[in-house]
Design a protein around this motif. Sequence first.
Motif, PDB file in Angstrom:
ATOM      1  N   UNK A  23     -11.332 -10.800   7.652  1.00  0.00           N
ATOM      2  CA  UNK A  23     -11.788  -9.977   6.520  1.00  0.00           C
ATOM      3  C   UNK A  23     -11.445  -8.655   6.304  1.00  0.00           C
ATOM      4  N   UNK A  24     -11.327  -8.014   7.763  1.00  0.00           N
ATOM      5  CA  UNK A  24     -11.035  -6.689   7.683  1.00  0.00           C
ATOM      6  C   UNK A  24      -9.454  -6.429   7.368  1.00  0.00           C
ATOM      7  N   UNK A  25      -8.731  -7.394   7.770  1.00  0.00           N
ATOM      8  CA  UNK A  25      -7.246  -7.284   7.798  1.00  0.00           C
ATOM      9  C   UNK A  25      -6.920  -7.489   6.127  1.00  0.00           C
ATOM     10  N   UNK A  26      -7.627  -8.205   5.442  1.00  0.00           N
ATOM     11  CA  UNK A  26      -7.242  -8.480   4.116  1.00  0.00           C
ATOM     12  C   UNK A  26      -7.792  -7.009   3.389  1.00  0.00           C
ATOM     13  N   UNK A  27      -9.126  -6.628   3.769  1.00  0.00           N
ATOM     14  CA  UNK A  27      -9.538  -5.391   3.084  1.00  0.00           C
ATOM     15  C   UNK A  27      -8.460  -4.250   3.318  1.00  0.00           C
ATOM     16  N   UNK A  28      -7.804  -4.192   4.668  1.00  0.00           N
ATOM     17  CA  UNK A  28      -6.728  -3.129   4.853  1.00  0.00           C
ATOM     18  C   UNK A  28      -5.734  -3.193   4.012  1.00  0.00           C
ATOM     19  N   UNK A  29      -5.115  -4.494   3.945  1.00  0.00           N
ATOM     20  CA  UNK A  29      -3.945  -4.955   3.086  1.00  0.00           C
ATOM     21  C   UNK A  29      -4.049  -4.817   1.895  1.00  0.00           C
ATOM     22  N   UNK A  30      -5.429  -4.851   1.192  1.00  0.00           N
ATOM     23  CA  UNK A  30      -5.685  -4.424  -0.096  1.00  0.00           C
ATOM     24  C   UNK A  30      -5.711  -3.122  -0.435  1.00  0.00           C
ATOM     25  N   UNK A  31      -6.174  -2.435   0.562  1.00  0.00           N
ATOM     26  CA  UNK A  31      -6.461  -0.925   0.619  1.00  0.00           C
ATOM     27  C   UNK A  31      -5.014  -0.277   0.518  1.00  0.00           C
ATOM     28  N   UNK A  32      -3.997  -0.958   1.417  1.00  0.00           N
ATOM     29  CA  UNK A  32      -2.568  -0.378   1.390  1.00  0.00           C
ATOM     30  C   UNK A  32      -1.901  -0.566   0.186  1.00  0.00           C
ATOM     31  N   UNK A  33      -2.172  -1.878  -0.401  1.00  0.00           N
ATOM     32  CA  UNK A  33      -1.573  -2.132  -1.946  1.00  0.00           C
ATOM     33  C   UNK A  33      -2.082  -1.179  -2.825  1.00  0.00           C
ATOM     34  N   UNK A  34      -3.311  -0.986  -2.923  1.00  0.00           N
ATOM     35  CA  UNK A  34      -3.914   0.097  -3.931  1.00  0.00           C
ATOM     36  C   UNK A  34      -3.301   1.383  -3.655  1.00  0.00           C
ATOM     37  N   UNK A  35      -3.294   1.786  -2.526  1.00  0.00           N
ATOM     38  CA  UNK A  35      -2.889   3.074  -2.221  1.00  0.00           C
ATOM     39  C   UNK A  35      -1.277   3.223  -2.642  1.00  0.00           C
ATOM     40  N   UNK A  36      -0.463   2.374  -2.274  1.00  0.00           N
ATOM     41  CA  UNK A  36       0.868   2.151  -2.623  1.00  0.00           C
ATOM     42  C   UNK A  36       1.106   2.358  -4.447  1.00  0.00           C
ATOM     43  N   UNK A  37       0.215   1.375  -4.986  1.00  0.00           N
ATOM     44  CA  UNK A  37       0.158   1.310  -6.103  1.00  0.00           C
ATOM     45  C   UNK A  37      -0.033   2.693  -7.071  1.00  0.00           C
ATOM     46  N   UNK A  38      -1.069   3.401  -6.365  1.00  0.00           N
ATOM     47  CA  UNK A  38      -1.489   4.603  -6.881  1.00  0.00           C
ATOM     48  C   UNK A  38      -0.522   5.750  -6.622  1.00  0.00           C
ATOM     49  N   UNK A  39       0.295   5.633  -5.594  1.00  0.00           N
ATOM     50  CA  UNK A  39       1.267   6.589  -5.182  1.00  0.00           C
ATOM     51  C   UNK A  39       2.475   6.332  -6.010  1.00  0.00           C
ATOM     52  N   UNK A  40       2.914   5.093  -6.477  1.00  0.00           N
ATOM     53  CA  UNK A  40       3.822   4.797  -7.230  1.00  0.00           C
ATOM     54  C   UNK A  40       3.655   5.415  -8.860  1.00  0.00           C
ATOM     55  N   UNK A  41       2.120   5.143  -9.352  1.00  0.00           N
ATOM     56  CA  UNK A  41       1.912   5.689 -10.609  1.00  0.00           C
ATOM     57  C   UNK A  41       1.930   7.080 -10.460  1.00  0.00           C
ATOM     58  N   UNK A  42       1.266   7.838  -9.576  1.00  0.00           N
ATOM     59  CA  UNK A  42       1.532   9.241  -9.636  1.00  0.00           C
ATOM     60  C   UNK A  42       2.775  10.217  -9.242  1.00  0.00           C
ATOM     61  N   UNK A  43       3.523   9.503  -8.354  1.00  0.00           N
ATOM     62  CA  UNK A  43       4.794  10.102  -7.994  1.00  0.00           C
ATOM     63  C   UNK A  43       5.674  10.262  -9.287  1.00  0.00           C
ATOM     64  N   UNK A  44       6.097  11.646  -9.393  1.00  0.00           N
ATOM     65  CA  UNK A  44       7.045  11.857 -10.454  1.00  0.00           C
ATOM     66  C   UNK A  44       8.415  11.493 -10.109  1.00  0.00           C
ATOM     67  N   UNK A  45       9.416  11.294 -11.127  1.00  0.00           N
ATOM     68  CA  UNK A  45      10.684  10.897 -10.647  1.00  0.00           C
ATOM     69  C   UNK A  45      11.251  12.354 -10.111  1.00  0.00           C
ATOM     70  N   UNK A  46      12.319  12.165  -9.095  1.00  0.00           N
ATOM     71  CA  UNK A  46      12.619  13.401  -8.656  1.00  0.00           C
ATOM     72  C   UNK A  46      13.678  13.961  -9.741  1.00  0.00           C
ATOM     73  N   UNK A  47      13.715  15.235 -10.106  1.00  0.00           N
ATOM     74  CA  UNK A  47      14.485  15.875 -11.153  1.00  0.00           C
ATOM     75  C   UNK A  47      15.966  15.731 -10.328  1.00  0.00           C
ATOM     76  N   UNK A  48      17.059  15.793 -11.251  1.00  0.00           N
ATOM     77  CA  UNK A  48      18.473  15.687 -10.894  1.00  0.00           C
ATOM     78  C   UNK A  48      18.877  17.137 -11.118  1.00  0.00           C
ATOM     79  N   UNK A  49      20.108  17.265 -10.265  1.00  0.00           N
ATOM     80  CA  UNK A  49      20.825  18.389 -10.382  1.00  0.00           C
ATOM     81  C   UNK A  49      21.784  18.366 -11.542  1.00  0.00           C
ATOM     82  N   UNK A  50      21.711  19.234 -12.665  1.00  0.00           N
ATOM     83  CA  UNK A  50      22.559  19.203 -13.802  1.00  0.00           C
ATOM     84  C   UNK A  50      23.698  20.030 -13.757  1.00  0.00           C
ATOM     85  N   UNK A  51      24.008  20.378 -12.383  1.00  0.00           N
ATOM     86  CA  UNK A  51      25.009  21.154 -12.106  1.00  0.00           C
ATOM     87  C   UNK A  51      25.843  20.450 -10.762  1.00  0.00           C
ATOM     88  N   UNK A  52      26.382  19.466 -10.926  1.00  0.00           N
ATOM     89  CA  UNK A  52      26.718  18.653  -9.688  1.00  0.00           C
ATOM     90  C   UNK A  52      28.123  19.181  -9.138  1.00  0.00           C
TER      91      UNK A  52
END
Length: 224
Positions: A23-52
């Motif tokens: 039960x603890x393992x499943x809870x931890x796994x779910x928390x990790x998945x939720x955290x990853x999903x939140x990070x994916x949703x909140x992380x902005x795309x890294x801007x590119x250098x337009x003068x390469x």
Amino acid sequence: MNKKSLIIFGSIFAVLIIALAVALGMSSSNNKQDTAAENEATNEIEPLDTTPIEGQQIVYLGEEDAANEIFLAFDYSCPYCKQWMDEVLPQLEKGYIDEGIAKFRMQPMVFLNDTSQRLANFDQNLVHYNKDNYFKIARRIMEEAEHQEEATGDWGTDQYVNNIIADYGLDQEKMLQEPERDSINVTRKYTRALGVETVPSVFVNGKKVENPFDVNEITALLDQ
């Protein structure tokens, strides 16, 4: 407690421990998945250098110290690029570039034909030797572009370039010399660095605009 009772009690206790661990393992796994999903949703795309390209000379429309940059990758022979210049750029000028909120620059690609390369070479020499007239001339070329299959006239030809040189009193030798960098190699470097596969491609502060003709999408990025 007899030996049989101890065995039964021990078995029940072991089952409870295993169930708790699962039960603890499943809870931890779910928390990790939720955290990853939140990070994916909140992380902005890294801007590119337009003068390469290191050391490349560039010229801006608007104030060079403006906080925002609008970048256009285009091809002089591209009819949609002409449309973007005719329809979208004036709207961005009025609300952002003229107000000092954003600066604009454009980089020609060699995607379509020999005319693309000829005008990209000319464009590069304009940036080097006639920065003050760059946007006036570049916009004239785009405004005069002919894209019909049966088009007549000399747009984009050597004679056309010579006419532009004469009209603006430019140094013919400098304008017609081989540019500092091969325009095809310049195109490749921008293609690789920015993932430019089609034109027009527009970037706001290094972030690619999904629909370059969507003024609302562009201004939303500028207003962030």
